[in-house]
Write a protein that holds these residues in place. Structure first.
Motif, PDB file in Angstrom:
ATOM      1  N   SER A   1      -2.008   1.447  10.006  1.00  0.00           N
ATOM      2  CA  SER A   1      -1.724   2.446  11.014  1.00  0.00           C
ATOM      3  C   SER A   1      -0.736   1.916  12.062  1.00  0.00           C
ATOM      4  N   ARG A   2      -0.962   0.681  12.504  1.00  0.00           N
ATOM      5  CA  ARG A   2      -0.039   0.082  13.479  1.00  0.00           C
ATOM      6  C   ARG A   2       1.360  -0.044  12.890  1.00  0.00           C
ATOM      7  N   ALA A   3       1.421  -0.409  11.630  1.00  0.00           N
ATOM      8  CA  ALA A   3       2.728  -0.567  10.981  1.00  0.00           C
ATOM      9  C   ALA A   3       3.468   0.770  10.893  1.00  0.00           C
ATOM     10  N   HIS A   4       2.717   1.862  10.637  1.00  0.00           N
ATOM     11  CA  HIS A   4       3.358   3.186  10.560  1.00  0.00           C
ATOM     12  C   HIS A   4       4.027   3.555  11.888  1.00  0.00           C
ATOM     13  N   VAL A   5       3.327   3.283  12.995  1.00  0.00           N
ATOM     14  CA  VAL A   5       3.876   3.639  14.304  1.00  0.00           C
ATOM     15  C   VAL A   5       5.224   2.932  14.508  1.00  0.00           C
ATOM     16  N   GLN A   6       5.305   1.683  14.043  1.00  0.00           N
ATOM     17  CA  GLN A   6       6.550   0.933  14.233  1.00  0.00           C
ATOM     18  C   GLN A   6       7.633   1.290  13.214  1.00  0.00           C
ATOM     19  N   ALA A   7       7.219   1.665  12.005  1.00  0.00           N
ATOM     20  CA  ALA A   7       8.202   1.879  10.931  1.00  0.00           C
ATOM     21  C   ALA A   7       8.761   3.301  10.887  1.00  0.00           C
ATOM     22  N   MET A   8       8.028   4.250  11.471  1.00  0.00           N
ATOM     23  CA  MET A   8       8.386   5.663  11.303  1.00  0.00           C
ATOM     24  C   MET A   8       9.802   5.994  11.797  1.00  0.00           C
ATOM     25  N   ASN A   9      10.120   5.634  13.035  1.00  0.00           N
ATOM     26  CA  ASN A   9      11.402   6.067  13.601  1.00  0.00           C
ATOM     27  C   ASN A   9      12.609   5.357  12.987  1.00  0.00           C
ATOM     28  N   PRO A  10      12.522   4.050  12.740  1.00  0.00           N
ATOM     29  CA  PRO A  10      13.627   3.431  11.993  1.00  0.00           C
ATOM     30  C   PRO A  10      13.819   4.074  10.617  1.00  0.00           C
ATOM     31  N   ALA A  11      12.715   4.452   9.978  1.00  0.00           N
ATOM     32  CA  ALA A  11      12.830   5.075   8.644  1.00  0.00           C
ATOM     33  C   ALA A  11      13.526   6.428   8.734  1.00  0.00           C
ATOM     34  N   ILE A  12      13.208   7.205   9.767  1.00  0.00           N
ATOM     35  CA  ILE A  12      13.883   8.502   9.957  1.00  0.00           C
ATOM     36  C   ILE A  12      15.384   8.269  10.169  1.00  0.00           C
ATOM     37  N   ALA A  13      15.714   7.314  11.034  1.00  0.00           N
ATOM     38  CA  ALA A  13      17.124   7.027  11.333  1.00  0.00           C
ATOM     39  C   ALA A  13      17.864   6.578  10.069  1.00  0.00           C
ATOM     40  N   GLU A  14      17.212   5.723   9.313  1.00  0.00           N
ATOM     41  CA  GLU A  14      17.832   5.205   8.096  1.00  0.00           C
ATOM     42  C   GLU A  14      18.030   6.317   7.059  1.00  0.00           C
TER      43      GLU A  14
ATOM     44  N   ILE B   1      10.368  20.692   7.520  1.00  0.00           N
ATOM     45  CA  ILE B   1       9.792  19.346   7.509  1.00  0.00           C
ATOM     46  C   ILE B   1       8.519  19.405   6.663  1.00  0.00           C
ATOM     47  N   ALA B   2       8.423  18.507   5.678  1.00  0.00           N
ATOM     48  CA  ALA B   2       7.224  18.443   4.834  1.00  0.00           C
ATOM     49  C   ALA B   2       6.510  17.131   5.114  1.00  0.00           C
ATOM     50  N   VAL B   3       5.195  17.203   5.270  1.00  0.00           N
ATOM     51  CA  VAL B   3       4.450  15.977   5.590  1.00  0.00           C
ATOM     52  C   VAL B   3       3.113  15.948   4.847  1.00  0.00           C
ATOM     53  N   THR B   4       2.746  14.768   4.397  1.00  0.00           N
ATOM     54  CA  THR B   4       1.447  14.599   3.754  1.00  0.00           C
ATOM     55  C   THR B   4       0.344  14.754   4.793  1.00  0.00           C
ATOM     56  N   VAL B   5      -0.596  15.678   4.532  1.00  0.00           N
ATOM     57  CA  VAL B   5      -1.712  15.849   5.471  1.00  0.00           C
ATOM     58  C   VAL B   5      -3.017  15.266   4.919  1.00  0.00           C
ATOM     59  N   GLY B   6      -3.042  14.875   3.648  1.00  0.00           N
ATOM     60  CA  GLY B   6      -4.226  14.274   3.057  1.00  0.00           C
ATOM     61  C   GLY B   6      -4.129  14.370   1.549  1.00  0.00           C
ATOM     62  N   PRO B   7      -5.011  13.748   0.799  1.00  0.00           N
ATOM     63  CA  PRO B   7      -6.006  12.805   1.281  1.00  0.00           C
ATOM     64  C   PRO B   7      -5.369  11.450   1.575  1.00  0.00           C
ATOM     65  N   GLY B   8      -6.081  10.616   2.327  1.00  0.00           N
ATOM     66  CA  GLY B   8      -5.557   9.298   2.660  1.00  0.00           C
ATOM     67  C   GLY B   8      -6.332   8.692   3.808  1.00  0.00           C
ATOM     68  N   LEU B   9      -5.784   7.640   4.375  1.00  0.00           N
ATOM     69  CA  LEU B   9      -6.406   6.975   5.522  1.00  0.00           C
ATOM     70  C   LEU B   9      -6.083   7.777   6.777  1.00  0.00           C
ATOM     71  N   VAL B  10      -7.101   8.155   7.515  1.00  0.00           N
ATOM     72  CA  VAL B  10      -6.861   9.057   8.639  1.00  0.00           C
ATOM     73  C   VAL B  10      -5.936   8.420   9.687  1.00  0.00           C
ATOM     74  N   GLY B  11      -6.111   7.129   9.953  1.00  0.00           N
ATOM     75  CA  GLY B  11      -5.275   6.451  10.939  1.00  0.00           C
ATOM     76  C   GLY B  11      -3.817   6.386  10.527  1.00  0.00           C
ATOM     77  N   SER B  12      -3.570   6.433   9.245  1.00  0.00           N
ATOM     78  CA  SER B  12      -2.199   6.454   8.731  1.00  0.00           C
ATOM     79  C   SER B  12      -1.635   7.869   8.753  1.00  0.00           C
ATOM     80  N   LEU B  13      -2.443   8.817   8.276  1.00  0.00           N
ATOM     81  CA  LEU B  13      -1.992  10.211   8.197  1.00  0.00           C
ATOM     82  C   LEU B  13      -1.576  10.750   9.563  1.00  0.00           C
TER      83      LEU B  13
END
Ligand SMILES: [Zn+2]
Lengths: 231, 377
Positions: free
Chosen positions: B92-105, B120-132
């Motif tokens: 979850s912590r890694a997602h917070v840091q990786a999300m915006n650079p990934a969008i820019a890239e 905009i399409a986004v995965t809403v589940g199933p998965g780890l809630v802290g990641s989703l």
């Protein structure tokens, strides 16, 4: 310059739009709807009521905690993505700073206390200075007893503020001359966030969007367990 | 590029999509020609997809349903490798840091701006809630600023749609496997947006079983590729491991198989025999793969469909592809599987699923919430 503030590091979700001329609008709830369901509809509501649009924003400010991880992450991820999409600067402020700023008209040692769950609290010590507050300690996560011990070792009078202070009021009341902040100041507010972000916006003291991260204060459980095992 | 924000020009009915179970038959485009027309109409549709259900931060930009302009995947797998599994808090912590650079890239790679996006399409589940929650928060912010529809995508459905990215002739009705570190499902898809789960795992997911055995054998993480690689040098007939639930319905189970691998190793060690890890890997893998292939073929015959797919991280397993390929050929079935990059978790498949949903006029509630236990049907 118009700033959007987003603060979600406690059970409260709070958003504010404001400028150097004043606070234009704020929305806050402390229960029920999740942070993720509250933030953007609240922002859209404020913009509609104030006849503003995203394009009017000069910056996004966000509360960085310490606090509860889920809300914190939703707030920080939302703020960062808004700033990125709008190509405006982002400014992160500690949520303990926000609580202390709200009660700055006191010459006591100000101690904002945020409930950290797991029988712990986040806290720090601040003192009033002309025009604001100055932090006199690092941010701490620990038991209420630890905070009590720190206060007992000091000659100062204390003003405790925040949901953690109210939750552990009885246990923290043992120290000499402790005053408690009111319910109205239990949660960090986005209005203070906007107010604290504005001078930084003028100074161009922004945060780097990609580097900005919440103040977690705790390592993840796996990391801690791993180190225990390794010993 | 025009920097103007405007609502979508086509006025479509708004439908809440908490899960695909709510899709009514009227929403489904039934005929080939109808689909073809819509595909032509939607050639310029740009969908930005976001995927954060586990430890991969994915951002993709898709044009017209099958042109992947960018597919950025930032994985925190390295962080988890020493623990032998994904640590939700770290992910979850890694997602917070990786999300915006990934969008820019993604925008840079695709050479488009956010303001060109149709949805905009986004995965809403199933998965780890802290990641989703991280992906959903970012997607909501984008949809709100850009004033475009937000499409909430089921991660499992996205794995199936990964096949539409590369195979123009892939179409429902079809039957297939979704096999990954998190899932093992046998699915019947009669039409776009309609799913019937024929079988699921009763214990571990296939990829999880690979991970656990690889960790037990001490050959690395993630376990799937490690075992696949090791098995190349071994004999799949060397050790007779059980084929769990081979005859019983469409469900899967891996716990018995894991136990017999451990029993085998223990017995060999007690007897002082040298263990041939390559043989153990090959034989274990064969036991997993044989059951999966057997049940998939059986289901295709029972439901009388000719299109078969294999999706998800484990679909990259070379033996699964080989055996499934052989059996499909023998039974006159057509086998589809995505390239390895679209097998593992990625946002291109999320955008693809979003594209087909956008076409059908389905829009998510902008206040959609992550659902870690979201079901396919
Ligand atoms: Zn997956």
């Amino acid at each position: 310059m118009l700033v959007l503030g987003i603060e979600t590091s406690t059970p409260a979700s709070s958003v504010t739009i404001g400028s150097e001329q004043g606070i234009i609008g704020s929305c806050m709830v402390t229960r029920g709807v999740s942070h993720g369901s509250f933030i953007l509809p609240a922002v859209e509501f404020l913009m509609k009521e104030a006849d503003l649009s995203y394009r009017n924003l000069s910056a996004v400010a966000v509360g960085l905690g310490p606090g509860l991880y889920t809300g914190l992450r939703v707030g920080v991820a939302t703020a960062k993505t808004l700033a990125q999409a709008l190509s405006v600067p982002i400014i992160g402020v500690s949520s303990l700073d926000l609580l202390a700023f709200d009660v700055r008209y006191s010459d006591k040692l100000i101690c904002p206390v945020i409930d950290a769950k797991r029988k712990e609290v986040f806290f720090g010590f601040y003192r009033q200075v002309p025009g604001g507050i100055a932090r006199e300690s690092s941010y701490v996560v620990g038991s209420p007893e630890r905070l009590l011990a720190e206060m007992e070792g000091s000659k100062d009078d204390f003003l405790l503020v925040g949901n953690g202070a109210l939750l552990y009021r009885e246990r923290l009341d043992g120290a000499h001359k402790v005053e408690f902040g009111s319910m109205a100041n239990a949660f960090p507010r986005a209005a203070s966030l906007v107010e604290l972000a504005l001078p930084r916006l003028y100074r161009e003291d922004y945060d780097r969007l990609f580097d900005l991260e919440p103040l977690y204060m705790r390592r993840s459980d796996a990391e801690i367990n791993w180190e225990k095992k390794a010993k | 590029m025009a920097r103007e924000v405007s609502p979508p020009s086509v006025d479509v009915p708004k439908v809440d999509i908490p899960g695909i179970a709510d899709v009514t038959p009227e929403m489904i485009i039934q005929t080939e020609t109808e689909i073809e027309e819509l595909v032509k109409f939607d050639e310029q549709t740009l969908i930005l997809g976001i995927e954060t259900s586990c430890d991969e931060t994915g951002v993709a930009i898709l044009r017209g349903g099958d042109q992947v302009l960018a597919n950025i995947i930032s994985s925190s797998a390295d962080l988890h490798s020493k623990y032998g599994g994904v640590v939700p808090e770290d992910a979850s912590r890694a997602h917070v840091q990786a999300m915006n650079p990934a969008i820019a890239e993604a925008l840079r790679k695709a050479d488009v701006t956010l303001w060109d996006m149709s949805a905009i399409a986004v995965t809403v589940g199933p998965g780890l809630v802290g990641s989703l929650i991280v992906g959903v928060a970012a997607a909501k912010a984008l949809a709100s600023v850009l004033e475009v529809p937000l499409l909430g995508i089921n991660h499992l459905e996205a794995h199936i749609y990964a096949n539409f990215l590369e195979h123009p002739d892939f179409a429902p009705p079809c039957i297939g496997l979704i096999v990954s570190g998190g899932h093992t499902l046998l699915v019947h898809m009669p039409a776009h947006g309609l799913y019937e789960v024929l079988g699921e795992t009763l214990d571990d997911a296939a990829g999880e079983a690979f991970d656990k055995i690889a960790r037990y054998l001490g050959i690395g993480y993630p376990g799937g590729p490690a075992i696949d690689q090791m098995a190349l040098g071994g004999s799949k007939r060397a050790i007779k491991f059980p084929r769990a639930m081979m005859k019983k319905g469409y469900d899967f189970s891996f716990s018995g198989l894991k136990t017999s691998v451990r029993d085998y190793i223990r017995k060999q060690e007690e007897a002082g025999n040298e263990i041939n890890l390559a043989d153990v890997c090959a034989s274990f893998q064969e036991a997993v793969v044989e059951v999966q292939v057997h049940k998939t073929i059986k289901a295709a015959q029972e439901y009388n469909v000719t299109n078969v797919f294999v999706s998800g991280g484990v679909a990259a397993n070379s033996r699964l592809r080989e055996l499934m390929g052989a059996f499909c050929e023998e039974n006159d079935l057509r086998l589809f599987y995505p390239s390895p990059v679209y097998c593992t978790d990625n946002a291109a498949m999320v955008a693809c699923c979003g594209h087909y949903r956008f076409q059908r006029g389905i829009r998510a509630d902008p206040n959609i919430e992550p659902d870690p236990n979201l079901h396919l049907a």
